[in-house]
Design a protein around this motif. Structure first.
Motif, mmCIF file in Angstrom:
data_model
loop_
_atom_site.group_PDB
_atom_site.id
_atom_site.type_symbol
_atom_site.label_atom_id
_atom_site.label_comp_id
_atom_site.label_asym_id
_atom_site.label_seq_id
_atom_site.Cartn_x
_atom_site.Cartn_y
_atom_site.Cartn_z
ATOM 1 N N LYS A 217 0.825 -1.205 0.000
ATOM 2 C CA LYS A 217 0.000 0.000 0.000
ATOM 3 C C LYS A 217 0.863 1.260 0.000
ATOM 4 O O LYS A 217 0.585 2.215 -0.708
ATOM 5 C CB LYS A 217 -0.880 0.009 1.248
ATOM 6 N N ARG A 233 -4.274 13.598 -3.198
ATOM 7 C CA ARG A 233 -5.123 14.362 -2.287
ATOM 8 C C ARG A 233 -6.572 13.884 -2.415
ATOM 9 O O ARG A 233 -7.266 13.655 -1.442
ATOM 10 C CB ARG A 233 -5.024 15.843 -2.677
ATOM 11 N N GLY A 236 -7.500 10.797 -0.827
ATOM 12 C CA GLY A 236 -7.490 10.849 0.629
ATOM 13 C C GLY A 236 -6.172 10.459 1.266
ATOM 14 O O GLY A 236 -6.120 10.080 2.428
ATOM 15 N N PHE B 304 -16.617 17.299 -0.754
ATOM 16 C CA PHE B 304 -15.919 16.020 -0.746
ATOM 17 C C PHE B 304 -14.907 15.941 0.404
ATOM 18 O O PHE B 304 -14.292 14.913 0.628
ATOM 19 C CB PHE B 304 -15.222 15.846 -2.095
ATOM 20 N N LEU B 306 -12.129 17.932 0.723
ATOM 21 C CA LEU B 306 -10.750 18.145 0.264
ATOM 22 C C LEU B 306 -10.187 19.503 0.677
ATOM 23 O O LEU B 306 -8.981 19.665 0.737
ATOM 24 C CB LEU B 306 -10.662 18.024 -1.262
ATOM 25 N N PRO B 326 -11.509 13.036 3.406
ATOM 26 C CA PRO B 326 -12.273 11.988 2.713
ATOM 27 C C PRO B 326 -12.151 10.643 3.413
ATOM 28 O O PRO B 326 -13.117 9.891 3.519
ATOM 29 C CB PRO B 326 -11.626 11.942 1.330
ATOM 30 N N ARG B 327 -10.949 10.338 3.893
ATOM 31 C CA ARG B 327 -10.725 9.052 4.551
ATOM 32 C C ARG B 327 -11.543 8.957 5.846
ATOM 33 O O ARG B 327 -12.110 7.925 6.168
ATOM 34 C CB ARG B 327 -9.225 8.937 4.841
ATOM 35 N N LYS B 361 -9.341 3.915 -4.921
ATOM 36 C CA LYS B 361 -10.393 4.165 -3.933
ATOM 37 C C LYS B 361 -10.631 2.953 -3.041
ATOM 38 O O LYS B 361 -11.575 2.923 -2.279
ATOM 39 C CB LYS B 361 -11.696 4.531 -4.654
ATOM 40 N N TYR B 364 -7.083 1.148 0.570
ATOM 41 C CA TYR B 364 -7.018 1.346 2.022
ATOM 42 C C TYR B 364 -8.076 0.575 2.783
ATOM 43 O O TYR B 364 -8.040 0.511 4.000
ATOM 44 C CB TYR B 364 -7.061 2.830 2.366
#
Lengths: 355, 510
Positions: A217, A233, A236, B304, B306, B326-327, B361, B364
C-alpha cells in the motif's frame, strides 16, 4: 496534459532500443577515434577493458565490490524518484550513514560481532535517513526545492567528516596524520564466496524494494503521489506522511550503502567514503527506468566501466585522465540518447492537434 | 455566382504522422454567409481552419480565396489575405490595454498617430455595433469583453473572412445573444463567417449553411433551412441517436446532505466561496450553473472534504462532518464519490491501468500491508463490459484511452463504490455525443437508485432538462436555487451574471 498523453503513445519500445543501440555504437566510435589519437588500438583497449573487469576471478570480485554501493544507492534513489522527489543528495546520505556506522564501530567495538554490525546498520539507516527526511520535511511543509536542498546537504555532510577527521576523531596512534582509526574486527562485515556480504544485502534489497513499490500500500501511495499530487489528495492520502516516509526510506538505504563501504571496503571513515557513488547511482536509477531488477544489470555494467577503466591505465600506460575521458564519452553518448528519446516525443506532441 | 465565393477548399488532406486529420475535405463559403463547421471532438474541424489561417499547410489539395489560389506559409500571409481567426483561447497580452492589443503586431509607419487609430477603431465599432473601453487592461476584462476585443482586433486588420473557434463556450446566454447580433451585422456588411461549434441549437439559430465533418472527412454540406438538429446529429455521429434527455421521475426525495453557510478561501487568501447554503436530497440531480471560475470547483472539493472551510458546517444525515478528510468520512460509513473536472490530473492516474486505478479508492480498505489486485481484476473486467469501455485490455494505461472511455472508467469506479452522494464536475466535457448520452443515462440511473447527485454543467439546455433543481453561483455566492421545471435559460443567465433570484422575480412581478 496533452504532452503527457503523446509521450506514452510515441515512445515505442523498439524505437527506444534502436536509439540506445545507436548511442552505444556512436560511443564506441567516438571513443575509438580518441583512443587512436592517443596512439592505441581501440579494439585492443576495448577488449582489455572487458578482460580487466571480468577476465579473472579476482577482477570479477573487484567489479562486484564496486557494483554493490552503486546498486544499493540506486535502489534508495529510485524510491524517492518514484515520488518525483529528486533526491540528488545520496552522496551526503551515504556519508552520514557511514558516520553513524563509524560512531558505533569506534565506541562499541567490544560488543559481540553480530551486535556491533547490526547496531552499525541501524545507526547508518537512521543517520542517512535523517539526512533525507530534512529536505523531505522542508518540501512537505514549505514546498522548498528538494534538488537544491539535498545537493547542498551533500557538502555539509562532507565537511562534517573532514572536521571529524582533522579534529575530534583523529586517531592519536597515527602520529599526527589526519585519519580516523581503523575499525576493530568486530565492526567489519564478513565475506561470503570471497566477497563481503554487502552483495547479499544488495540482492535482498532488490527484492524488497521491488515488492515494496509494486505490491504494498505504501509503495502504491508513493507512485500515485509521484504521478499527481492532486490525485493523491483526492484519494485521501496523507501527503506529508508519504513524503516523509519515502524520503526516509530513500536516504536510509543510501546510508546503509555508507555503512557497507566504511565497514567492508575502507575499514574506517574518511572523506572519500562515498567517492561519487551517490551521483553515479542517480544515472543508474534513471537508466534502469527505476526498475529494481534492471538496476542489478546496469550497476554491474557501470562497475565494469569503472573497473575496466582503471585496468587499461596499467595495461596500456594510459594516464588516468584519458581513462576518465573514455568513461565520460561512453556515458555522454548513452545519456545523450535519452534526450533524443524525449525530443522525439515532445516533437510529436507539438504536431498532433486534434479536433 | 462565382464572384461571391470567398473561400473555397478543395480536396484538402492533412496527416500528422499516422493520424489522418483531414481527408479530401471540401468547403465553400459565400460572401455574406454564416457557415457552421460541425463535428465531434477529433473530427478535424480545428485542423481544417488552421490551414485556412496559415498555421498548418495541407499535404494536398488547394485553397482558393476570392477565386485566387493561395499557398499560405504563415499566419501573416493569411491575415494579409483578409482572414481573421478568433481562437477559443484568446491570444491577448494581459498587461496591455485594449488599444495596445489591437495595434500590436500590425504594420504601420514608425510613429503611429494614436488619434487616427482611435478614430478607425471607433468607426469599426459603430459599423458592427461593438463596444470596447480602449484604455482598459486585458487583465481587468471579463471573458465577454476579451472576446469582443479579439473580434475588433481581427476586424481592425481588415479581415472580411472571420473564423470563430467555439466562440460561445465561455459565455453566458446574454453574451451569446450579443455575439450573435454582432455576427449577423458582419454578415450584413458582406463578411464571410465560419463558426466551429458542436452546439446544434446555435447552428440552427444563427447559421445559413453547415458543413459536417466526421473522422476527418466531409459528410455533407446543407442549408440550415433544409435540415434539423436530429438530422445534423445523425450526420455527425454517423447513425441514429436518441437525443432526448429525460428527467427521470423519482419518489422519496429526502434531505441527506446539508451545507450550512460555508466559506472557502482560495490559495491567494481570497474568498472562493462565500456563505453558501443549500441541501442535497436523495434521488435527485442538483444542477450547478456558473460561469467558469465562480467557485464551483471549490464547492465540489469542499463537499468532498478536500478543502478546509473557513466558516460553516457540513451535516450528513444529522452527523456533523465539518473538517473531516475523505478518509475520515469514509470511516464513518458515509460513501461519497466524486468525478473531478480534471480527470487525468486528479481523478485517475494516467500511467496506470484500469485495475490500479480502481485500487485508488479501495486499497485502504484492504487488510494488511500488501495490496491484493485479484478482486479488482474481476471488477475491472465487469466495468469494461458493463460500460462498454473500448480498451485493448484492463492492463492498458488509461491515459491512452479516448476521452469518453477515460470518463467511463472514472465514473464507473465512483459508481461501484455505491455512493450516497455523487459529485460530478463537467462530466461530459470533451466527450462525443454517444458517450455524452451514456453518461447522462448513468447519472439518471444513480438518481433512480436513490443517490444524491450534484451535476456541475456548462450547457444550460442540458442542465434544465436533466436536473431537478439548479443552484446558480456567481463570484462564490449563491444567486439562486430554482426548480428546473419552472425556470428559463434567461433567468439562469441573469443569476449567473450576479442578479439574485429575488430581484429577478420582483422585476418579473412588477
Amino acid at each position: 496534459m496533452r504532452v503527457r498523453v503523446v509521450k506514452a503513445k510515441e515512445s515505442s519500445r523498439n524505437k527506444k532500443i534502436l536509439i540506445q543501440t545507436m548511442a552505444i555504437a556512436a560511443a564506441l566510435l567516438i571513443t575509438g577515434v580518441f583512443i587512436l589519437a592517443i596512439g592505441h588500438n581501440p579494439i585492443n583497449v576495448y577488449s582489455s577493458m572487458i578482460k580487466g573487469s571480468f577476465g579473472s576471478a579476482y577482477r570479477v570480485k573487484e567489479t562486484i565490490i564496486k557494483a554493490v554501493p552503486l546498486l544499493i544507492t540506486a535502489l534508495g534513489i529510485a524510491a524517492a524518484f518514484r515520488m518525483k522527489f529528486w533526491n540528488i543528495g545520496a552522496e551526503g546520505q551515504i556519508i552520514m550513514g557511514a558516520f553513524g556506522a563509524s560512531f558505533v564501530a569506534l565506541r562499541f567495538a567490544d560488543l559481540p560481532k553480530g551486535a556491533v554490525l547490526l547496531s552499525m546498520m541501524i545507526a547508518a539507516v537512521v543517520c542517512g535517513g535523517v539526512w533525507g527526511i530534512i529536505p523531505g520535511y522542508l518540501k512537505a511543509k514549505w514546498g522548498t526545492n528538494e534538488s537544491i536542498v539535498t545537493l547542498m546537504m551533500n557538502y555539509i555532510a562532507l565537511k562534517w567528516i573532514v572536521y571529524l577527521q582533522y579534529g575530534p576523531w583523529k586517531d592519536p596512534a597515527s602520529q599526527g596524520f589526519p585519519k580516523i582509526a581503523n575499525f576493530a574486527d568486530s565492526a567489519i562485515l564478513p565475506k561470503f564466496l570471497g566477497v563481503h556480504i554487502g552483495w547479499i544485502i544488495a540482492l535482498v534489497l532488490v527484492v524488497v524494494i521491488h515488492i515494496f513499490i509494486n505490491y504494498t500500500k505504501k509503495g502504491y501511495e508513493i507512485v500515485v503521489l509521484g504521478e499527481s499530487e492532486n490525485t493523491a489528495r483526492y484519494a485521501g492520502m496523507d501527503i506529508k506522511k508519504i513524503v516523509l516516509l519515502a524520503t526516509f526510506i530513500s536516504a536510509g538505504i543510501a546510508g546503509l550503502a555508507g555503512m557497507i563501504q566504511a565497514s567492508a571496503v575502507s575499514n574506517t571513515l574518511n572523506m572519500q567514503i562515498a567517492g561519487g557513488a551517490g551521483y553515479t547511482a542517480i544515472i543508474i536509477a534513471w537508466l534502469s527506468g527505476l526498475s529494481a531488477p534492471w538496476m542489478v544489470v546496469v550497476s554491474l555494467l557501470f562497475a565494469a566501466l569503472i573497473q575496466g577503466g582503471s585496468f587499461i591505465q596499467t595495461a596500456f600506460q594510459i594516464p588516468q585522465s584519458a581513462a576518465d575521458i573514455i568513461q565520460a564519452l561512453i556515458l555522454f553518448c548513452v545519456l545523450g540518447s535519452q534526450f533524443f528519446i524525449q525530443y522525439k516525443v515532445v516533437f510529436g506532441g507539438g504536431e498532433v492537434r486534434g479536433n | 455566382m462565382r464572384e461571391s465565393v470567398m473561400v473555397e477548399l478543395k480536396n484538402i488532406t492533412k496527416t500528422f504522422g499516422t493520424v489522418l486529420a483531414n481527408e479530401d475535405v471540401d468547403l465553400i463559403v459565400q460572401k455574406g454567409e454564416i457557415h457552421a463547421l460541425l463535428g465531434e471532438n477529433g473530427a478535424g474541424k480545428s485542423t481544417l481552419v488552421n490551414m485556412l489561417s496559415g498555421i498548418y499547410s495541407p499535404d494536398s489539395g488547394s485553397i482558393f480565396i476570392r477565386g485566387k489560389q493561395m499557398n499560405f506559409d504563415s499566419p501573416k500571409e493569411s491575415i494579409a489575405c483578409g482572414i481573421g481567426m478568433v481562437h477559443q483561447h484568446f491570444k491577448l497580452v494581459d498587461r496591455l490595454t485594449a488599444k495596445e492589443n489591437i495595434i500590436a503586431g500590425n504594420k504601420g509607419s514608425f510613429f503611429t498617430s494614436g488619434k487616427e487609430i482611435e478614430k478607425k477603431i471607433i468607426s469599426l465599432c459603430e459599423k458592427y455595433d461593438l463596444t470596447v473601453d480602449l484604455s482598459k487592461r486585458v487583465q481587468d476584462m471579463s471573458v465577454g469583453e476579451k472576446q469582443m476585443l479579439e473580434i475588433i482586433k481581427v476586424l481592425y486588420r481588415g479581415a472580411d473572412i472571420l473564423i470563430l473557434d467555439e466562440p460561445t463556450a465561455v459565455l453566458i446566454p446574454q453574451e451569446v445573444e450579443r455575439l450573435f447580433n454582432i455576427i449577423r451585422r458582419m454578415k450584413k456588411e458582406g463578411c464571410a463567417v465560419i463558426i466551429i461549434t458542436h452546439k446544434l441549437g446555435e447552428v440552427m439559430e444563427l447559421c445559413d449553411k453547415v458543413t459536417v465533418l466526421r473522422r476527418g472527412k466531409n459528410v455533407e454540406s446543407v442549408d440550415i433551412a433544409q435540415t434539423s438538429p436530429k438530422h445534423l446529429t445523425e450526420l455527425m455521429v454517423g447513425g441514429a441517436v436518441d437525443l432526448e434527455i429525460q428527467r427521470v421521475k423519482t419518489e422519496n426525495k429526502e434531505p441527506v446532505y446539508e451545507i450550512k453557510n460555508i466559506s472557502v478561501m482560495n490559495s491567494d487568501g481570497l474568498k472562493a466561496l462565500q456563505d453558501v447554503s443549500f441541501t442535497m436530497h436523495t434521488s435527485e440531480i442538483l444542477g450547478v450553473a456558473a460561469v467558469a471560475g465562480s467557485g464551483q470547483k471549490e464547492l465540489c472539493e469542499a463537499l468532498f472534504g478536500l478543502v478546509k472551510l473557513s466558516q460553516g458546517e457540513l451535516v450528513f444525515k444529522g452527523e456533523n462532518i465539518t473538517g473531516k478528510t475523505p478518509r475520515e468520512i469514509y470511516k464513518k460509513g458515509i460513501s461519497m464519490s466524486s468525478v473531478p473536472e480534471d480527470r487525468l490530473g486528479m481523478g485517475l492516474v494516467g500511467s496506470m491501468d484500469i485495475v490500479d486505478n480502481l485500487l485508488l479508492k479501495e486499497y485502504y480498505t484492504q487488510k494488511g500491508l500488501f495490496i491484493n489486485r485479484k478482486p479488482l481484476k474481476e471488477k475491472a473486467k465487469e466495468l469494461v463490459n458493463r460500460l462498454q469501455v473500448s480498451t485493448p485490455g484492463i492492463h492498458h494505461p488509461v491515459k491512452q484511452l479516448s476521452g469518453g472511455n477515460i470518463q467511463k472508467v472514472l465514473l464507473g469506479r465512483e459508481i461501484y463504490l455505491e455512493p450516497d452522494v455523487l459529485i460530478t464536475s463537467y462530466p461530459v466535457r470533451g466527450l462525443d455525443i454517444g458517450a455524452t448520452y451514456q453518461i447522462y443515462d448513468l447519472l439518471n440511473e444513480q438518481k433512480k437508485k436513490g443517490v444524491s447527485v450534484l451535476f456541475v454543467g456548462e450547457d444550460l439546455d442540458v442542465l434544465l432538462n436533466l436536473s431537478d433543481r439548479i443552484l446558480v453561483l456567481c463570484d462564490g455566492k449563491v444567486t439562486g436555487l430554482v426548480d428546473a421545471k419552472n425556470t428559463t435559460k434567461e433567468e439562469i443567465g441573469m443569476m449567473m451574471a450576479g442578479h439574485t433570484q429575488e430581484t429577478i422575480q420582483n422585476k418579473g412581478g412588477a
